[in-house]
Motif scaffolding. Structure first.
Motif, PDB file in Angstrom:
ATOM      1  N   SER A 149     -14.999  -7.578  -3.173  1.00  0.00           N
ATOM      2  CA  SER A 149     -14.816  -7.574  -1.504  1.00  0.00           C
ATOM      3  C   SER A 149     -15.020  -6.281  -1.039  1.00  0.00           C
ATOM      4  N   ALA A 150     -15.682  -6.289   0.137  1.00  0.00           N
ATOM      5  CA  ALA A 150     -15.909  -4.754   0.881  1.00  0.00           C
ATOM      6  C   ALA A 150     -14.636  -3.977   1.153  1.00  0.00           C
ATOM      7  N   ASP A 151     -13.635  -4.907   1.448  1.00  0.00           N
ATOM      8  CA  ASP A 151     -12.360  -4.314   1.871  1.00  0.00           C
ATOM      9  C   ASP A 151     -11.547  -3.497   0.897  1.00  0.00           C
ATOM     10  N   LYS A 152     -11.780  -4.252  -0.332  1.00  0.00           N
ATOM     11  CA  LYS A 152     -11.385  -3.627  -1.875  1.00  0.00           C
ATOM     12  C   LYS A 152     -12.151  -2.230  -1.981  1.00  0.00           C
ATOM     13  N   LEU A 153     -13.336  -2.293  -1.611  1.00  0.00           N
ATOM     14  CA  LEU A 153     -14.144  -0.873  -1.690  1.00  0.00           C
ATOM     15  C   LEU A 153     -14.018   0.115  -0.841  1.00  0.00           C
ATOM     16  N   GLN A 154     -13.551  -0.555   0.434  1.00  0.00           N
ATOM     17  CA  GLN A 154     -13.061   0.327   1.507  1.00  0.00           C
ATOM     18  C   GLN A 154     -11.984   1.246   0.814  1.00  0.00           C
ATOM     19  N   ALA A 155     -10.905   0.512   0.611  1.00  0.00           N
ATOM     20  CA  ALA A 155      -9.738   0.889   0.283  1.00  0.00           C
ATOM     21  C   ALA A 155      -9.648   1.971  -0.889  1.00  0.00           C
ATOM     22  N   LEU A 156     -10.742   1.731  -1.737  1.00  0.00           N
ATOM     23  CA  LEU A 156     -11.197   2.670  -2.971  1.00  0.00           C
ATOM     24  C   LEU A 156     -11.658   3.976  -2.432  1.00  0.00           C
ATOM     25  N   VAL A 157     -12.563   3.791  -1.509  1.00  0.00           N
ATOM     26  CA  VAL A 157     -13.186   4.929  -0.569  1.00  0.00           C
ATOM     27  C   VAL A 157     -12.168   5.744  -0.224  1.00  0.00           C
ATOM     28  N   ASP A 158     -11.275   5.063   0.760  1.00  0.00           N
ATOM     29  CA  ASP A 158     -10.264   5.711   1.514  1.00  0.00           C
ATOM     30  C   ASP A 158      -9.310   6.446   0.515  1.00  0.00           C
ATOM     31  N   GLU A 159      -9.009   5.788  -0.862  1.00  0.00           N
ATOM     32  CA  GLU A 159      -8.023   6.567  -1.722  1.00  0.00           C
ATOM     33  C   GLU A 159      -8.788   7.684  -2.345  1.00  0.00           C
ATOM     34  N   HIS A 160      -9.981   7.750  -2.425  1.00  0.00           N
ATOM     35  CA  HIS A 160     -10.563   8.915  -2.901  1.00  0.00           C
ATOM     36  C   HIS A 160     -11.181  10.082  -1.874  1.00  0.00           C
ATOM     37  N   THR A 161     -10.981   9.859  -0.852  1.00  0.00           N
ATOM     38  CA  THR A 161     -11.260  10.626   0.314  1.00  0.00           C
ATOM     39  C   THR A 161     -10.243  11.903   0.291  1.00  0.00           C
ATOM     40  N   GLU A 162     -10.827  13.188   0.191  1.00  0.00           N
ATOM     41  CA  GLU A 162     -10.075  14.287  -0.009  1.00  0.00           C
ATOM     42  C   GLU A 162     -10.135  14.880   1.497  1.00  0.00           C
ATOM     43  N   GLY A 163      -9.068  15.432   1.917  1.00  0.00           N
ATOM     44  CA  GLY A 163      -9.347  16.238   3.337  1.00  0.00           C
ATOM     45  C   GLY A 163      -9.609  17.480   3.272  1.00  0.00           C
ATOM     46  N   PRO A 164      -9.629  18.157   4.380  1.00  0.00           N
ATOM     47  CA  PRO A 164     -10.394  19.323   4.428  1.00  0.00           C
ATOM     48  C   PRO A 164      -9.344  20.376   3.722  1.00  0.00           C
ATOM     49  N   TYR A 165      -9.799  21.409   3.087  1.00  0.00           N
ATOM     50  CA  TYR A 165      -8.939  22.400   2.377  1.00  0.00           C
ATOM     51  C   TYR A 165      -8.090  22.944   3.350  1.00  0.00           C
ATOM     52  N   GLY A 167      -6.101  21.317   4.777  1.00  0.00           N
ATOM     53  CA  GLY A 167      -5.893  20.722   5.895  1.00  0.00           C
ATOM     54  C   GLY A 167      -6.755  21.320   7.161  1.00  0.00           C
ATOM     55  N   LEU A 168      -7.493  22.199   6.977  1.00  0.00           N
ATOM     56  CA  LEU A 168      -8.036  23.151   8.245  1.00  0.00           C
ATOM     57  C   LEU A 168      -9.534  23.404   7.924  1.00  0.00           C
ATOM     58  N   PHE A 169      -9.849  23.526   6.534  1.00  0.00           N
ATOM     59  CA  PHE A 169     -11.289  24.401   6.440  1.00  0.00           C
ATOM     60  C   PHE A 169     -12.030  23.274   5.677  1.00  0.00           C
TER      61      PHE A 169
END
Length: 187
Positions: A149-165, A167-169
């Motif tokens: 399911s696309a929703d399961k893949l979306q959750a996987l992408v969200d889980e592996h998204t790393e924020g800015p260094y 929190g700023l850079f």
């Protein structure tokens, strides 16, 4: 003359000792304190090294998320960009070919929707990350091929998204190899 020759020989020997022995020894000791013990930060799956934290890999199968193109075909021994600008005809043809390939493998996506990082190489040619948008635009293809399911893949992408260094850079990123390893682990 003899005095200058003696001084030159002494200086050469001291510099050889410092630059050929002491400095490499110091760098070797310091590298042992670095992550991975100086051997690089590896990504291990089932006891086997499958890649490195800082070096991208080529994924071309439709069942995987694709990373950024590489001007050096992900050869870490020769890190480099293409050094071709947006007015170079050869570079434009390469980018156009990447766009056409992406569109063939991702029906329903328009040229305007393709994030730049999926068709242009990074400066090093080794970037292991893509933008979250570049990952999300591939979800439909992977969902269709893997019957997930696309929703399961979306959750996987969200889980592996790393924020800015710190929190700023810099922008948010997704590590392609880690995402694909997690994708293979999905049941």
């Amino acid at each position: 003359m003899k005095k200058n020759l003696k001084i030159s020989i002494k200086l050469t020997l001291v510099l050889v000792l410092i630059l050929a022995v002491l400095y490499p020894l110091l760098i070797s000791i310091v590298s042992k304190a670095a992550p991975g013990g100086g051997k690089g930060e590896t990504i291990i799956v089932n006891g086997k090294v499958v890649g490195y934290e800082r070096i991208g890999q080529k994924f071309t199968e439709d069942k995987y998320f694709w990373g950024r193109p590489s001007a050096v075909d992900y050869n870490a021994a020769g890190s480099a960009g293409s050094n071709k600008g947006p007015s170079n005809a050869e570079y434009l043809a390469t980018v156009q070919a990447r766009i056409e390939t992406f569109l063939v493998h991702n029906p329903g996506v328009t040229k305007a929707q393709i994030p730049a990082d999926l068709v242009t190489a990074s400066g090093s040619g080794l970037d292991p990350h893509i933008s979250p948008e570049a990952a999300k635009i591939q979800i439909a293809r992977i969902a269709r091929v893997r019957n997930i399911s696309a929703d399961k893949l979306q959750a996987l992408v969200d889980e592996h998204t790393e924020g800015p260094y710190l929190g700023l850079f810099g922008p948010s990123t997704v590590h392609v190899l880690k995402l694909n390893v997690a994708l293979d682990e999905l049941k």
